[in-house]
Design an enzyme around this catalytic site. Sequence first.
Site, PDB file in Angstrom:
ATOM      1  N   ARG A 230      20.181   9.668 -26.119  1.00 57.22           N
ATOM      2  CA  ARG A 230      20.238   9.614 -27.454  1.00 57.22           C
ATOM      3  C   ARG A 230      19.779   8.187 -28.109  1.00 57.22           C
ATOM      4  O   ARG A 230      19.655   7.282 -27.077  1.00 57.22           O
ATOM      5  CB  ARG A 230      21.709   9.514 -28.057  1.00 57.22           C
ATOM      6  CG  ARG A 230      22.650  10.520 -28.052  1.00 57.22           C
ATOM      7  CD  ARG A 230      22.182  11.416 -29.279  1.00 57.22           C
ATOM      8  NE  ARG A 230      23.146  12.590 -29.304  1.00 57.22           N
ATOM      9  CZ  ARG A 230      22.685  13.921 -28.876  1.00 57.22           C
ATOM     10  NH1 ARG A 230      21.476  14.152 -28.341  1.00 57.22           N
ATOM     11  NH2 ARG A 230      23.503  14.859 -29.128  1.00 57.22           N
ATOM     12  N   HIS A 278      13.126  15.267 -30.667  1.00 56.03           N
ATOM     13  CA  HIS A 278      14.474  15.663 -30.186  1.00 56.03           C
ATOM     14  C   HIS A 278      14.447  17.300 -29.844  1.00 56.03           C
ATOM     15  O   HIS A 278      14.787  18.006 -30.536  1.00 56.03           O
ATOM     16  CB  HIS A 278      15.171  15.462 -31.383  1.00 56.03           C
ATOM     17  CG  HIS A 278      16.713  15.305 -30.828  1.00 56.03           C
ATOM     18  ND1 HIS A 278      17.632  14.704 -31.465  1.00 56.03           N
ATOM     19  CD2 HIS A 278      17.448  16.189 -29.955  1.00 56.03           C
ATOM     20  CE1 HIS A 278      18.749  14.930 -30.741  1.00 56.03           C
ATOM     21  NE2 HIS A 278      18.699  15.918 -29.946  1.00 56.03           N
TER      22      HIS A 278
HETATM   23  P1  NDP Z   1      27.998  15.845 -19.787  1.00 53.92           P
HETATM   24  O1  NDP Z   1      29.097  15.388 -20.184  1.00 53.92           O
HETATM   25  O2  NDP Z   1      27.956  17.012 -18.613  1.00 53.92           O
HETATM   26  O3  NDP Z   1      27.467  14.677 -18.504  1.00 53.92           O
HETATM   27  C1  NDP Z   1      27.490  13.266 -18.687  1.00 53.92           C
HETATM   28  C2  NDP Z   1      27.456  12.593 -17.614  1.00 53.92           C
HETATM   29  O4  NDP Z   1      27.270  10.996 -18.187  1.00 53.92           O
HETATM   30  C3  NDP Z   1      28.345  12.615 -16.541  1.00 53.92           C
HETATM   31  O5  NDP Z   1      27.930  12.592 -15.319  1.00 53.92           O
HETATM   32  C4  NDP Z   1      29.356  11.199 -16.827  1.00 53.92           C
HETATM   33  O6  NDP Z   1      29.865  10.787 -15.723  1.00 53.92           O
HETATM   34  C5  NDP Z   1      28.397  10.586 -17.048  1.00 53.92           C
HETATM   35  N1  NDP Z   1      28.713   9.144 -17.820  1.00 53.92           N
HETATM   36  C6  NDP Z   1      29.330   9.237 -19.102  1.00 53.92           C
HETATM   37  N2  NDP Z   1      29.601   7.884 -19.657  1.00 53.92           N
HETATM   38  C7  NDP Z   1      29.339   7.076 -18.585  1.00 53.92           C
HETATM   39  C8  NDP Z   1      29.144   5.870 -18.207  1.00 53.92           C
HETATM   40  N3  NDP Z   1      29.819   5.069 -19.016  1.00 53.92           N
HETATM   41  N4  NDP Z   1      28.886   5.325 -17.016  1.00 53.92           N
HETATM   42  C9  NDP Z   1      28.188   5.973 -16.050  1.00 53.92           C
HETATM   43  N5  NDP Z   1      27.961   7.568 -16.331  1.00 53.92           N
HETATM   44  C10 NDP Z   1      28.643   7.916 -17.367  1.00 53.92           C
HETATM   45  O7  NDP Z   1      26.840  15.859 -20.525  1.00 53.92           O
HETATM   46  P2  NDP Z   1      25.500  16.581 -20.512  1.00 53.92           P
HETATM   47  O8  NDP Z   1      24.766  16.564 -19.214  1.00 53.92           O
HETATM   48  O9  NDP Z   1      25.515  17.960 -21.012  1.00 53.92           O
HETATM   49  O10 NDP Z   1      24.257  16.049 -21.612  1.00 53.92           O
HETATM   50  C11 NDP Z   1      23.944  14.579 -21.893  1.00 53.92           C
HETATM   51  C12 NDP Z   1      23.676  14.115 -22.992  1.00 53.92           C
HETATM   52  O11 NDP Z   1      22.401  14.572 -22.954  1.00 53.92           O
HETATM   53  C13 NDP Z   1      24.101  14.610 -24.365  1.00 53.92           C
HETATM   54  O12 NDP Z   1      25.431  13.795 -24.506  1.00 53.92           O
HETATM   55  C14 NDP Z   1      23.247  14.371 -25.249  1.00 53.92           C
HETATM   56  O13 NDP Z   1      23.328  13.058 -25.808  1.00 53.92           O
HETATM   57  C15 NDP Z   1      22.046  14.679 -24.542  1.00 53.92           C
HETATM   58  N6  NDP Z   1      21.205  15.716 -25.018  1.00 53.92           N
HETATM   59  C16 NDP Z   1      19.874  15.830 -25.516  1.00 53.92           C
HETATM   60  C17 NDP Z   1      19.294  16.831 -25.966  1.00 53.92           C
HETATM   61  C18 NDP Z   1      17.858  16.715 -26.315  1.00 53.92           C
HETATM   62  O14 NDP Z   1      17.247  17.608 -26.544  1.00 53.92           O
HETATM   63  N7  NDP Z   1      17.446  15.493 -26.550  1.00 53.92           N
HETATM   64  C19 NDP Z   1      19.843  18.318 -25.448  1.00 53.92           C
HETATM   65  C20 NDP Z   1      21.167  17.967 -25.078  1.00 53.92           C
HETATM   66  C21 NDP Z   1      21.826  17.069 -24.672  1.00 53.92           C
HETATM   67  P3  NDP Z   1      31.065  11.483 -15.046  1.00 53.92           P
HETATM   68  O15 NDP Z   1      30.442  12.736 -14.151  1.00 53.92           O
HETATM   69  O16 NDP Z   1      31.850  10.709 -14.121  1.00 53.92           O
HETATM   70  O17 NDP Z   1      31.912  12.048 -16.076  1.00 53.92           O
HETATM   71  C1  OXD Z   2      22.523  18.270 -28.136  1.00 53.15           C
HETATM   72  C2  OXD Z   2      21.162  17.779 -28.815  1.00 53.15           C
HETATM   73  O1  OXD Z   2      23.275  17.158 -27.974  1.00 53.15           O
HETATM   74  O2  OXD Z   2      20.441  18.911 -29.318  1.00 53.15           O
HETATM   75  O3  OXD Z   2      22.692  19.531 -28.086  1.00 53.15           O
HETATM   76  O4  OXD Z   2      20.819  16.786 -28.818  1.00 53.15           O
END
Ligand code: NDP
Ligand code: OXD
Length: 315
Positions: A230, A278
């Site tokens: 983000r 994005h």
């Molecule tokens: P998940 O919730 O599956 O994974 C998030 C990961 O981040 C987990 O491993 C989690 O740890 C880790 N995490 C969260 N907070 C912390 C912290 N404070 N310190 C260390 N690690 C942390 O999310 P997704 O993989 O599905 O998606 C990730 C992000 O990608 C979304 O939230 C979105 O912002 C972005 N995104 C962007 C897109 C784009 O087109 N640009 C499309 C889709 C998503 P733990 O395993 O311990 O819970």
């Molecule tokens: C999502 C994105 O979070 O598109 O799905 O960024």
Amino acid sequence: MSILFYCEGEDGQLLQTFRQRLPDHVIVDWRSEPTVSDLHDITAAIVWKPPAEFFDNSPQMRTVYAFSAGVDSILKHPGLPENSTIIRLRDAGMAQQMAEYALFGVLQSQRQMGTQRLAQSRRQWIQNEVRAISAADTRVGILGAGALGLKVAERLALNGYPVCCWSRSARTVDNVKITCVHGQEALGGFLNTCNVLICLLPLTDATTGILNARLFDQLPLGAFLINPGRGAHLSEKDLLDALASGRISGAMLDVFSTEPLPENHPFWNHPAIIITPHIAAQSLPNESVNQIVNNIRTVERGDVPDGVVDRKRGY
Ligand code: NDP
Ligand code: OXD
């Protein structure tokens, strides 16, 4: 059950598909300006970027199905009912696209494509200035080991890159080429090894602004940054400073604090920044609809659906 629907930018096709897949439900289109009495019986919503007044007049709203993986904007929505359950998309076709995006960025860095594009624009033949760097010597760190982070790790490991993922809690991965570390105390050591850093964290209070000067200073000199997480993960000023000093050699950015990225933003013309709008990973309609329909049925049976957001944790 009545479901309120709003997904920004959709042309009506998605709404029609949900109506076909859930014929036993009333699906109310928010754009059709429903009356207060239409809204009164609504118990669930399907949303992507709902407008500020979206939740007004639906006092029975209990479940919000986010048509996205990230839920930072919905959690900040001023009208979000306090006790509602948020259910997000998990993967829904995005992990494979994100893996492709990440691979493209890592190759940009490893094969020094930025330098070569710049030389091309100056009609310079720089054969003697491009040195070979093997995949094995290009260590990739991924902030986040979730649905997307782990798939990205697998793809990059297959291409010969040593990969390390950092997460909040401990993770184990059945792939000898991928290591996992977790927690604040492991962050410094993790960063010291990353020639390329990819941010796939959710945006929460704990992760806002994490890509800043202090973090850049812990990376090897000349590391490359890829941010499809983000925009608010990144301090834009710190990145510009790090690029100017050579601390960071280049960046590929898909998300920004303000989207669309304003026309006069310094990132647009920066020779070491690649900008995408994005689109790193877009949820695929069929997979997303299937996931949400399955989750609606699961909730109705009284079972636990996949992708429930921990509102306290913020993801
Ligand atoms: P998940 O919730 O599956 O994974 C998030 C990961 O981040 C987990 O491993 C989690 O740890 C880790 N995490 C969260 N907070 C912390 C912290 N404070 N310190 C260390 N690690 C942390 O999310 P997704 O993989 O599905 O998606 C990730 C992000 O990608 C979304 O939230 C979105 O912002 C972005 N995104 C962007 C897109 C784009 O087109 N640009 C499309 C889709 C998503 P733990 O395993 O311990 O819970
Ligand atoms: C999502 C994105 O979070 O598109 O799905 O960024």
